[in-house]
Design a protein around this motif. Structure first.
Motif, PDB file in Angstrom:
ATOM      1  N   TRP A  34      18.723 -31.050  68.232  1.00  0.00           N
ATOM      2  CA  TRP A  34      17.563 -31.606  67.525  1.00  0.00           C
ATOM      3  C   TRP A  34      17.551 -31.122  66.078  1.00  0.00           C
ATOM      4  O   TRP A  34      17.347 -31.904  65.150  1.00  0.00           O
ATOM      5  CB  TRP A  34      16.275 -31.191  68.228  1.00  0.00           C
ATOM      6  CG  TRP A  34      15.035 -31.622  67.486  1.00  0.00           C
ATOM      7  CD1 TRP A  34      14.435 -32.847  67.517  1.00  0.00           C
ATOM      8  CD2 TRP A  34      14.280 -30.822  66.555  1.00  0.00           C
ATOM      9  NE1 TRP A  34      13.340 -32.873  66.681  1.00  0.00           N
ATOM     10  CE2 TRP A  34      13.223 -31.642  66.080  1.00  0.00           C
ATOM     11  CE3 TRP A  34      14.376 -29.529  66.092  1.00  0.00           C
ATOM     12  CZ2 TRP A  34      12.280 -31.182  65.150  1.00  0.00           C
ATOM     13  CZ3 TRP A  34      13.443 -29.060  65.179  1.00  0.00           C
ATOM     14  CH2 TRP A  34      12.420 -29.880  64.721  1.00  0.00           C
ATOM     15  N   GLN A  35      17.754 -29.824  65.881  1.00  0.00           N
ATOM     16  CA  GLN A  35      17.776 -29.261  64.538  1.00  0.00           C
ATOM     17  C   GLN A  35      18.942 -29.824  63.735  1.00  0.00           C
ATOM     18  O   GLN A  35      18.825 -30.077  62.533  1.00  0.00           O
ATOM     19  CB  GLN A  35      17.880 -27.734  64.607  1.00  0.00           C
ATOM     20  CG  GLN A  35      17.708 -27.030  63.269  1.00  0.00           C
ATOM     21  CD  GLN A  35      16.297 -27.176  62.721  1.00  0.00           C
ATOM     22  OE1 GLN A  35      15.322 -27.056  63.463  1.00  0.00           O
ATOM     23  NE2 GLN A  35      16.177 -27.469  61.430  1.00  0.00           N
ATOM     24  N   TYR A  36      20.055 -30.051  64.411  1.00  0.00           N
ATOM     25  CA  TYR A  36      21.231 -30.615  63.732  1.00  0.00           C
ATOM     26  C   TYR A  36      20.939 -32.026  63.221  1.00  0.00           C
ATOM     27  O   TYR A  36      21.276 -32.369  62.085  1.00  0.00           O
ATOM     28  CB  TYR A  36      22.414 -30.639  64.699  1.00  0.00           C
ATOM     29  CG  TYR A  36      23.701 -31.137  64.081  1.00  0.00           C
ATOM     30  CD1 TYR A  36      24.527 -30.276  63.372  1.00  0.00           C
ATOM     31  CD2 TYR A  36      24.094 -32.469  64.193  1.00  0.00           C
ATOM     32  CE1 TYR A  36      25.710 -30.714  62.796  1.00  0.00           C
ATOM     33  CE2 TYR A  36      25.263 -32.925  63.621  1.00  0.00           C
ATOM     34  CZ  TYR A  36      26.067 -32.040  62.929  1.00  0.00           C
ATOM     35  OH  TYR A  36      27.234 -32.491  62.359  1.00  0.00           O
ATOM     36  N   ARG A  37      20.326 -32.839  64.049  1.00  0.00           N
ATOM     37  CA  ARG A  37      19.988 -34.205  63.622  1.00  0.00           C
ATOM     38  C   ARG A  37      19.037 -34.179  62.435  1.00  0.00           C
ATOM     39  O   ARG A  37      19.119 -35.028  61.531  1.00  0.00           O
ATOM     40  CB  ARG A  37      19.357 -34.983  64.784  1.00  0.00           C
ATOM     41  CG  ARG A  37      20.313 -35.338  65.902  1.00  0.00           C
ATOM     42  CD  ARG A  37      19.712 -36.355  66.856  1.00  0.00           C
ATOM     43  NE  ARG A  37      18.534 -35.840  67.544  1.00  0.00           N
ATOM     44  CZ  ARG A  37      18.564 -35.211  68.708  1.00  0.00           C
ATOM     45  NH1 ARG A  37      19.716 -35.014  69.333  1.00  0.00           N
ATOM     46  NH2 ARG A  37      17.446 -34.797  69.281  1.00  0.00           N
ATOM     47  N   LYS A  38      18.158 -33.206  62.419  1.00  0.00           N
ATOM     48  CA  LYS A  38      17.190 -33.080  61.338  1.00  0.00           C
ATOM     49  C   LYS A  38      17.864 -32.624  60.043  1.00  0.00           C
ATOM     50  O   LYS A  38      17.560 -33.134  58.956  1.00  0.00           O
ATOM     51  CB  LYS A  38      16.096 -32.091  61.742  1.00  0.00           C
ATOM     52  CG  LYS A  38      15.013 -31.880  60.697  1.00  0.00           C
ATOM     53  CD  LYS A  38      13.978 -30.874  61.189  1.00  0.00           C
ATOM     54  CE  LYS A  38      12.919 -30.606  60.127  1.00  0.00           C
ATOM     55  NZ  LYS A  38      11.942 -29.573  60.574  1.00  0.00           N
ATOM     56  N   ASP A  39      18.777 -31.663  60.145  1.00  0.00           N
ATOM     57  CA  ASP A  39      19.405 -31.075  58.963  1.00  0.00           C
ATOM     58  C   ASP A  39      20.601 -31.865  58.443  1.00  0.00           C
ATOM     59  O   ASP A  39      20.917 -31.811  57.254  1.00  0.00           O
ATOM     60  CB  ASP A  39      19.871 -29.633  59.274  1.00  0.00           C
ATOM     61  CG  ASP A  39      18.713 -28.704  59.562  1.00  0.00           C
ATOM     62  OD1 ASP A  39      17.583 -29.041  59.176  1.00  0.00           O
ATOM     63  OD2 ASP A  39      18.950 -27.650  60.192  1.00  0.00           O
TER      64      ASP A  39
END
Length: 402
Positions: A332-337
């Motif tokens: 999730w954090q990867y998709r955001k960043d």
């Protein structure tokens, strides 16, 4: 007589004087230099005792006296003991001043011994009183030794030299706020820290494979045992190609038990912990430069990212992970960043997982020596069945992210 007693105190205790009161060593050196100059001004006879010697060369009681002594010794090409004897300092080298001088002298010796080989000087350098001896400025002898050991090593270090580095400074794969890191690794600079972390990635892999293999054997987990050789060959193949720059090991409590029981005191690696449904699992993160992998044991998927999925995986501020952290929060954090960067979560189906991994890599313009990722004879079988991996733009839409 008072000055002579202070001279003896200076040579016997030296840097230990400043342990209780900061700067006392330097202060006493200044007092001695002043008093000896006053004594010598009263006579025209140049003696050969310690008073005359300090008057002639007051660097001996100045800042960095042991380092200056060793420097002058090396200029003559004489062994330290012989040089000291010629100066008439034999009776003053049994204390801390002599110990610090010999410790600094070891650094020169360290630069001459064969790279990676055993030598008596290494046994001395790992001693706490030697490693912590003052060297230059705020640096200690241990810092100088670490620089020599790291800088002289090209490629993989010998196990002996790597162990010496860790015994002096501890594992560099800890938080930057860690006291040990601040004391020993920060003064060495990022390049040396990253170089050693790269070496230790191999240690992480060793522990990961030990945990997975041992758990499979003792639990008689047939599916895990059948899948283990292929996972082991794939990960070792990445290391052999030199693409792994950093790593992070995560061990559940049961996996940690297996590893510690096998390696006991040999275990020097730093690792994060997992619990709950991850208690019997081992997970390893690999920074491969152009791509990043999070691989786990049992039914844990192999996750491949184009970019680093979370800074905490490399900066060691976070030392505890849950299943949710690795499988939900991380992507999730990867998709955001990294909105335009992709990742893939690949299930370890025996006949397809390596095919999907290779396809992801080649589709994102990553070329590796594919045969080294397979066991003996497996690459030929793979080529006959699937062909050599070729980029296919149509597959890109199937990957998550972006």
């Amino acid at each position: 007589m008072v000055v002579l007693q202070l001279v003896q105190l200076y040579f016997r205790e030296h840097d230990h004087l400043s342990v209780g009161e900061k700067g006392l060593t330097e202060f006493l050196g200044t007092i001695l230099s002043q008093q000896i100059a006053e004594i010598q001004s009263r006579t025209s006879i140049q003696g050969r005792d310690i008073i005359a010697f300090i008057h002639r060369d007051d660097w001996l009681v100045g800042n960095g006296g042991p380092a200056r002594l060793v420097e002058k010794c090396l200029e003559t090409g004489l062994p330290l003991d012989e040089f000291v004897s010629r100066l008439g300092l034999d009776g003053y080298m049994d204390g801390r001043f002599g110990e610090v001088s010999r410790a600094i002298y070891y650094i020169d010796e360290l630069g001459k011994i064969p790279v990676g080989k055993k030598h008596a000087v290494l046994n001395e350098l790992v001693k706490d009183r030697v490693a912590k001896a003052p060297y230059q400025g705020n640096l200690r002898v241990g810092h100088a030794a670490l620089k020599v050991l790291i800088d002289r090593t090209e490629g993989e270090p010998s196990e002996l030299w790597q162990d010496v580095i860790l015994m002096i400074a501890g594992d560099p794969r800890v938080s930057g706020s860690n006291r040990q890191f601040a004391e020993w690794w920060s003064p060495l600079g990022d390049d040396r820290v990253n170089k050693v972390r790269g070496w230790l990635a191999k240690e992480d892999l060793k522990l990961f494979l030990e945990a997975v293999e041992q758990y499979g054997l003792e639990s008689d987990d047939e599916s895990l045992n059948n899948m283990f050789p292929a996972r082991k060959q794939f990960l070792q193949g990445l290391f052999k190609q030199g693409v792994v720059r950093n790593s992070r090991l995560m061990l559940g409590s049961k996996a940690e038990f297996f590893v510690r029981r096998i390696l006991d005191k040999e275990m020097l690696s730093s690792y994060a912990r997992m619990d709950g449904p991850m208690s019997d699992k081992a997970v390893i993160y690999l920074d491969c430069g152009d791509f990043h992998i999070v691989e786990g044991s049992h039914s844990f998927k192999i996750w491949i990212y184009q970019e680093r999925p979370d800074p905490s995986l490399a900066n060691y501020e976070k030392n505890y992970y849950t299943h949710s952290d690795l499988t939900i929060t991380l992507p999730w954090q990867y998709r955001k960043d990294h909105k335009k960067k992709r990742y893939a979560a690949i299930t370890h189906h025996p006949t397809t997982w390596r095919k999907k991994v290779l396809e992801f890599l080649v589709d994102h313009d990553i070329e590796l020596e594919w045969p080294s990722l397979f066991g003996k004879g497996e690459w030929k079988s793979y080529k006959n069945q699937h062909g050599i991996p070729i980029k296919d733009a149509r597959r890109l839409r199937d990957y998550e992210g972006g």
